[in-house]
Scaffold this motif. Structure first.
Motif, PDB file in Angstrom:
ATOM      1  N   ALA A   1      -2.641  -1.871   9.109  1.00  0.00           N
ATOM      2  CA  ALA A   1      -4.066  -1.565   8.934  1.00  0.00           C
ATOM      3  C   ALA A   1      -4.912  -2.708   9.471  1.00  0.00           C
ATOM      4  O   ALA A   1      -4.615  -3.886   9.242  1.00  0.00           O
ATOM      5  CB  ALA A   1      -4.383  -1.328   7.457  1.00  0.00           C
ATOM      6  N   ARG A   2      -5.963  -2.326  10.185  1.00  0.00           N
ATOM      7  CA  ARG A   2      -6.932  -3.302  10.686  1.00  0.00           C
ATOM      8  C   ARG A   2      -8.338  -2.785  10.418  1.00  0.00           C
ATOM      9  O   ARG A   2      -8.565  -1.572  10.428  1.00  0.00           O
ATOM     10  CB  ARG A   2      -6.744  -3.525  12.185  1.00  0.00           C
ATOM     11  CG  ARG A   2      -5.572  -4.425  12.547  1.00  0.00           C
ATOM     12  CD  ARG A   2      -5.400  -4.533  14.040  1.00  0.00           C
ATOM     13  NE  ARG A   2      -4.532  -3.468  14.554  1.00  0.00           N
ATOM     14  CZ  ARG A   2      -4.286  -3.283  15.844  1.00  0.00           C
ATOM     15  NH1 ARG A   2      -4.877  -4.050  16.742  1.00  0.00           N
ATOM     16  NH2 ARG A   2      -3.485  -2.324  16.231  1.00  0.00           N
ATOM     17  N   GLY A   3      -9.246  -3.700  10.192  1.00  0.00           N
ATOM     18  CA  GLY A   3     -10.604  -3.259   9.918  1.00  0.00           C
ATOM     19  C   GLY A   3     -11.584  -4.400   9.913  1.00  0.00           C
ATOM     20  O   GLY A   3     -11.302  -5.508  10.384  1.00  0.00           O
ATOM     21  N   ARG A   4     -12.760  -4.133   9.345  1.00  0.00           N
ATOM     22  CA  ARG A   4     -13.794  -5.164   9.245  1.00  0.00           C
ATOM     23  C   ARG A   4     -14.733  -4.796   8.110  1.00  0.00           C
ATOM     24  O   ARG A   4     -14.858  -3.616   7.738  1.00  0.00           O
ATOM     25  CB  ARG A   4     -14.562  -5.303  10.563  1.00  0.00           C
ATOM     26  CG  ARG A   4     -15.267  -4.052  11.030  1.00  0.00           C
ATOM     27  CD  ARG A   4     -15.854  -4.239  12.425  1.00  0.00           C
ATOM     28  NE  ARG A   4     -14.815  -4.415  13.410  1.00  0.00           N
ATOM     29  CZ  ARG A   4     -14.196  -3.410  14.020  1.00  0.00           C
ATOM     30  NH1 ARG A   4     -14.528  -2.160  13.713  1.00  0.00           N
ATOM     31  NH2 ARG A   4     -13.283  -3.628  14.906  1.00  0.00           N
ATOM     32  N   THR A   5     -15.358  -5.818   7.588  1.00  0.00           N
ATOM     33  CA  THR A   5     -16.406  -5.624   6.596  1.00  0.00           C
ATOM     34  C   THR A   5     -17.717  -6.109   7.187  1.00  0.00           C
ATOM     35  O   THR A   5     -17.733  -6.929   8.112  1.00  0.00           O
ATOM     36  CB  THR A   5     -16.129  -6.411   5.300  1.00  0.00           C
ATOM     37  OG1 THR A   5     -16.231  -7.821   5.580  1.00  0.00           O
ATOM     38  CG2 THR A   5     -14.752  -6.098   4.744  1.00  0.00           C
ATOM     39  N   VAL A   6     -18.819  -5.606   6.656  1.00  0.00           N
ATOM     40  CA  VAL A   6     -20.130  -6.098   7.059  1.00  0.00           C
ATOM     41  C   VAL A   6     -20.987  -6.273   5.817  1.00  0.00           C
ATOM     42  O   VAL A   6     -20.929  -5.451   4.889  1.00  0.00           O
ATOM     43  CB  VAL A   6     -20.823  -5.136   8.060  1.00  0.00           C
ATOM     44  CG1 VAL A   6     -21.051  -3.762   7.446  1.00  0.00           C
ATOM     45  CG2 VAL A   6     -22.142  -5.719   8.544  1.00  0.00           C
TER      46      VAL A   6
ATOM     47  N   LEU B   1     -16.729  -9.514   9.064  1.00  0.00           N
ATOM     48  CA  LEU B   1     -15.455 -10.205   8.862  1.00  0.00           C
ATOM     49  C   LEU B   1     -14.309  -9.269   9.243  1.00  0.00           C
ATOM     50  O   LEU B   1     -14.006  -8.329   8.508  1.00  0.00           O
ATOM     51  CB  LEU B   1     -15.295 -10.659   7.410  1.00  0.00           C
ATOM     52  CG  LEU B   1     -14.008 -11.449   7.117  1.00  0.00           C
ATOM     53  CD1 LEU B   1     -14.019 -12.780   7.867  1.00  0.00           C
ATOM     54  CD2 LEU B   1     -13.837 -11.680   5.621  1.00  0.00           C
ATOM     55  N   PRO B   2     -13.650  -9.493  10.372  1.00  0.00           N
ATOM     56  CA  PRO B   2     -12.464  -8.695  10.720  1.00  0.00           C
ATOM     57  C   PRO B   2     -11.272  -9.110   9.848  1.00  0.00           C
ATOM     58  O   PRO B   2     -11.149 -10.264   9.447  1.00  0.00           O
ATOM     59  CB  PRO B   2     -12.217  -9.060  12.187  1.00  0.00           C
ATOM     60  CG  PRO B   2     -13.490  -9.710  12.663  1.00  0.00           C
ATOM     61  CD  PRO B   2     -14.058 -10.389  11.464  1.00  0.00           C
ATOM     62  N   PHE B   3     -10.386  -8.137   9.588  1.00  0.00           N
ATOM     63  CA  PHE B   3      -9.208  -8.432   8.784  1.00  0.00           C
ATOM     64  C   PHE B   3      -8.045  -7.562   9.236  1.00  0.00           C
ATOM     65  O   PHE B   3      -8.215  -6.589   9.982  1.00  0.00           O
ATOM     66  CB  PHE B   3      -9.487  -8.218   7.288  1.00  0.00           C
ATOM     67  CG  PHE B   3      -9.752  -6.786   6.902  1.00  0.00           C
ATOM     68  CD1 PHE B   3      -8.715  -5.933   6.535  1.00  0.00           C
ATOM     69  CD2 PHE B   3     -11.039  -6.271   6.913  1.00  0.00           C
ATOM     70  CE1 PHE B   3      -8.951  -4.610   6.183  1.00  0.00           C
ATOM     71  CE2 PHE B   3     -11.290  -4.950   6.565  1.00  0.00           C
ATOM     72  CZ  PHE B   3     -10.243  -4.123   6.196  1.00  0.00           C
ATOM     73  N   GLN B   4      -6.858  -7.917   8.754  1.00  0.00           N
ATOM     74  CA  GLN B   4      -5.651  -7.198   9.133  1.00  0.00           C
ATOM     75  C   GLN B   4      -4.650  -7.270   7.997  1.00  0.00           C
ATOM     76  O   GLN B   4      -4.447  -8.324   7.391  1.00  0.00           O
ATOM     77  CB  GLN B   4      -5.057  -7.823  10.403  1.00  0.00           C
ATOM     78  CG  GLN B   4      -3.901  -7.058  11.007  1.00  0.00           C
ATOM     79  CD  GLN B   4      -3.626  -7.508  12.425  1.00  0.00           C
ATOM     80  OE1 GLN B   4      -4.551  -7.751  13.197  1.00  0.00           O
ATOM     81  NE2 GLN B   4      -2.344  -7.625  12.767  1.00  0.00           N
TER      82      GLN B   4
END
Length: 327
Positions: free
Chosen positions: A27-32, A18-21
């Motif tokens: 900040a930008r990132g992702r979860t797995v 799940l990408p997020f911002q």
């Protein structure tokens, strides 16, 4: 793209990214979250529990990094070290396929378990971690290498980004063995892993400063004043540091729910879920091509009972060939 003003809880999902911002914090990132895909990788090899946990962390980290590729390429995570676990290889093929395996000294691992030396750093020992981006046969590879000297995989990832990409990055990883109910109604143990990676990527040039990079050796008599972290990145790092392991591995805690808990005061946007699948790249044709590359004498040494047998280290698939077909 979704906004948490519409939904907070989300739907717990397995084997997804799940990408997020967080716009206000740049900040930008992702979860797995990994479930069945990781379970198949680990169960296929029946790894000892500490190695399963270590490999689970490596798979979660590789998926976090590899899923950022903007092209059809591969991200390869590989350790080589002198500890009980000699080598780990995780291969992520964009956009969604992962495979993994580990080589280890069974006796050394058994001794380490008996002595309670089962942390990732103790199992790996000293060596190096290489992260390779393969853009295909017509493009050059990019590789970043960091030492393994008693640090965790999270710490190694932080150093990789500091020296290779020079992007402030925060990573959290967790692996757990959970109790589930199988199709036959009986309880069974299953593996889950989760991870979160966030990076500070300001678009405003006034905020782009080398906060966490070593300025190098200053001339004699010159004192270099330390550069404070940007307040936004300090806030992000502190919030990510509050993540508990169970929040990354609990099947009932969705990625949306975790991100809302972390960033609801600042506002966080999420994008579409991306699937993750456990899939090997091996095939009879690829193995045959590999065997053709060996000298004739080497292939003769491989013959047993009139056949050449090859077993894939990743998926344990077995292939058998007649020596004559390579003549």
């Amino acid at each position: 793209m979704n906004d948490f003003t519409a939904t907070v809880q989300g739907v717990p999902m397995s084997d997804s990214i799940l990408p997020f911002q967080v716009d206000v914090l740049d900040a930008r990132g992702r979860t797995v979250h990994l479930g069945d895909a990781l379970d198949r990788i680990l169960d296929r090899h029946d790894y000892p529990e500490p190695i399963a946990r270590l490999l689970g962390e490596a798979v979660a980290l590789t998926v976090l990094l590899g899923s950022s590729l903007k092209f059809d390429g591969r991200f390869i995570f590989q350790t080589q070290s002198d500890g009980p676990v000699h080598m780990i290889v995780v291969d992520f093929t964009a956009p969604d396929a992962v495979r993994a395996c580990a080589r280890f000294d069974a006796e050394a691992v058994e001794a380490a378990i008996a002595e309670g030396r089962t942390s990732p750093s103790e199992l790996l020992g000293n060596g190096h971690l290489a992260m390779t981006i393969d853009q295909g046969p017509d493009m050059s590879r990019y590789q970043g290498v960091v030492p393994l000297d008693g640090r965790s995989l999270e710490d190694a990832a932080h150093q990789y980004f500091a020296q290779s990409e020079q992007i402030p990055t925060k990573v959290r990883l967790a692996v757990a063995e959970v109790l589930t109910r199988g199709e036959d109604g009986k309880a069974r143990h299953a593996w889950r892993a989760g991870g979160l990676m966030v990076q500070f990527l300001p678009e405003n040039t006034d905020r782009i400063r080398a906060r966490d990079l070593d300025p190098g050796d200053a001339p004699d008599g010159v004192t270099v004043d330390p550069i404070d972290d940007d307040d936004a990145w300090t806030e992000v790092s502190s919030l990510v540091g509050t993540i508990a392991d169970h929040e990354l591995t609990d099947p009932e805690v969705s990625a949306e729910r975790l991100l809302f808990r972390l960033f609801h005061e600042r506002g966080v946007r999420v994008f579409d879920h991306q699937p993750v699948t456990e899939r090997c790249r091996c095939s009879e044709e690829k193995v045959a091509e590999m065997l053709k590359s060996f000298p004739l004498e080497d292939r003769r040494d491989m013959v047993k009972d009139g056949k050449i047998g090859v077993t894939c280290e990743f998926c344990s698939a077995s292939y058998e060939f007649s020596p004559e077909q390579f003549d």
